[in-house]
Design an enzyme around this catalytic site. Structure first.
Site, short mmCIF file in Angstrom:
data_model
loop_
_atom_site.label_atom_id
_atom_site.label_comp_id
_atom_site.label_asym_id
_atom_site.label_seq_id
_atom_site.Cartn_x
_atom_site.Cartn_y
_atom_site.Cartn_z
N ASP A 35 -13.95 -6.28 -5.56
CA ASP A 35 -14.15 -6.51 -4.13
C ASP A 35 -15.58 -7.02 -3.96
O ASP A 35 -16.52 -6.38 -4.45
CB ASP A 35 -14.00 -5.21 -3.34
CG ASP A 35 -12.59 -4.64 -3.45
OD1 ASP A 35 -11.66 -5.39 -3.78
OD2 ASP A 35 -12.43 -3.42 -3.20
N ASP B 199 0.86 -1.19 0.00
CA ASP B 199 0.00 0.00 0.00
C ASP B 199 0.89 1.24 0.00
O ASP B 199 1.83 1.33 0.79
CB ASP B 199 -0.90 0.02 1.24
CG ASP B 199 -2.08 -0.93 1.07
OD1 ASP B 199 -2.20 -1.54 -0.01
OD2 ASP B 199 -2.88 -1.05 2.02
#
Lengths: 193, 251
Positions: free
Chosen positions: B130, B11
């Site tokens: 997702d 990230d």
């Protein structure tokens, strides 16, 4: 040594330049005929779709220039495929250097093939010092079947040409610039031809 | 033989890695390039960089970072996070990214997938999905899983394949962060349904979880973050373990 990466607007070619830089070779990106002709080594990259890539080559006359080169030329991925007689992708006529057509993988495996596959059956100096069954990274939906110009093979449902060679022309289906130390060794070998 | 891929995910915020990392050998724990290089040396097959910055400078910062990564890294990498336009992708690919991953923007405007594929080719377009189980079905969620939609995972997966996506990165929001294993039942169904590679994401906790997602989930690749960042699983050991179980991996 002067190395030129043919820049005809086909995909991520900076990675090749970076990989050569890691080997201490400052390759130039160019579409200029004189620049290409006067190079010691020429890299013919390609990512994307065959017919639009061939159109770009034709528009700039590179389709005539490339097959007439005398120095070592390395086609990578779509570059290798375009050096063949034809491709099923967009029913494209190729540069006609390698004596084989390019076909689409049947849907037995996932298409595109994405990832690290083993390569074997070497018969070219391009693979000097690289072990049989070494891994190389590929992303492709089309392949060159085994032919008289095959110098390395891989398996994906079927056996196919993962590298081709004819005289001063070399082609690899995988991305040496993204294939870790083994890929780097192959690029080094090409520079030393 | 084509091998199963192990993909650490980093990230990124304002050009730095955000999730805490526990690498004693890192000189700078926030430097994405140093961490990426270590993962590549340890045998990671690919890397994913997910940009979570929200500043106006983000595009420029990310583009510069991508270029520095491409200069150093000799394995493929994907960049994702907030990509909503063709121009975003042009900049990232031009700077050396091998693939981009697109999530919410593709759900909001599915034609974006076709446009990206037409311009750059399927091979570099990863669609991230997702999803969460809702009343016995799987529904697509947006904005990092926060916003539910009525779209079925199965319909959406088929559609992104039809529109030309090269790969699907599937994250189960029910499994993400639990360290209880990947959503293998859903993954197995997904892998039957589509004929493009599927990357499993969400739930990695042990080495067996990786084996299970390849064997039971039929996944082509497995992505994880914290188990690698905190050295709970070493990639070298993981690959050895998978190999002993007869799973093809690059060692």
């Amino acid at each position: 040594m002067k190395t030129t990466i043919i820049d005809y607007g086909a995909g991520n070619i900076q990675s090749i330049q970076f990989a050569l830089a890691r080997l201490g070779n400052e390759a130039r990106l160019s579409a200029d005929p004189d620049e290409i002709r006067s190079s010691d080594k020429v890299i013919f990259p390609g990512v994307g779709e065959a017919s639009s890539a061939m159109n770009k080559l034709r528009a700039t006359g590179l389709d005539q220039l490339i097959p007439a080169l005398n120095q070592p030329v390395l086609g990578i991925c779509l570059g290798m495929q375009l050096m063949c007689q034809s491709s099923e992708e967009g029913n494209t006529k190729g540069l006609g250097i390698f004596n084989t057509d390019v076909l689409r993988f049947s849907d037995e495996g996932k298409v595109p093939q994405v990832g690290w596959n083993t390569i074997e059956g070497f018969s070219s100096d391009l693979f000097a010092g690289i072990s049989e069954n070494e891994f190389m990274y590929s992303v492709h939906s089309f392949y060159a079947p085994i032919s008289e110009d095959t110098v390395a093979i891989s398996q994906y449902g079927i056996s196919y040409s993962v590298a081709l060679q004819k005289n001063n022309f070399y082609g690899v289906q995988f991305h040496p610039e993204k294939s870790s130390t083994a890929g780097s060794k192959l690029l080094q070998n090409f520079l030393e031809l | 033989m084509l091998t199963k891929r192990i993909i650490p995910c980093l990230d990124i915020k304002d050009g730095r890695t955000v999730k805490g990392v526990n690498f004693v050998d890192l000189r700078d724990a926030g430097d994405p390039i140093e961490l990426a290089t270590i993962y590549a040396k340890e045998g990671a097959d690919e890397l994913v960089f997910l940009d979570i910055s929200a500043t106006e400078e983000r595009r420029k910062t990310l583009a510069e970072l991508v270029k520095r990564i491409a200069e150093q890294l000799d394995i493929p990498f994907t960049v994702g996070g907030g990509i909503s336009k063709v121009e975003d992708v042009t900049i990232l690919l031009r700077n050396g990214a091998d693939k981009v991953s697109v999530n919410s923007a593709a759900v909001k405007r599915p034609d974006l997938i076709n446009e990206l594929v037409a311009q750059f080719g399927s091979q570099c377009i990863v669609i991230a999905i997702d999803a969460k189980q809702v009343d016995d079905d799987w529904k697509v969620h947006l904005v990092g899983g926060k916003v539910p939609t009525e779209i079925s995972l199965w319909d959406w997966a088929k559609e992104v394949e039809k529109r030309g996506a090269g790969e699907i990165l599937f994250t189960s929001m029910d499994h993400d962060g639990t360290k209880n294993g990947f959503a293998n039942e859903a993954l197995a169904k997904l892998n039957e349904l589509v004929n493009i590679p599927v990357i499993a994401s969400g739930g990695a906790g042990t080495m067996d979880h990786f084996a299970n997602t390849f064997l039971q989930g039929k996944s082509d690749a497995a992505l994880a973050a914290s188990v690698f960042h905190f050295k709970e699983i070493e990639i070298v050991e993981l690959k050895q373990n998978l190999k002993e179980q007869g799973i093809p991996v690059r060692i």
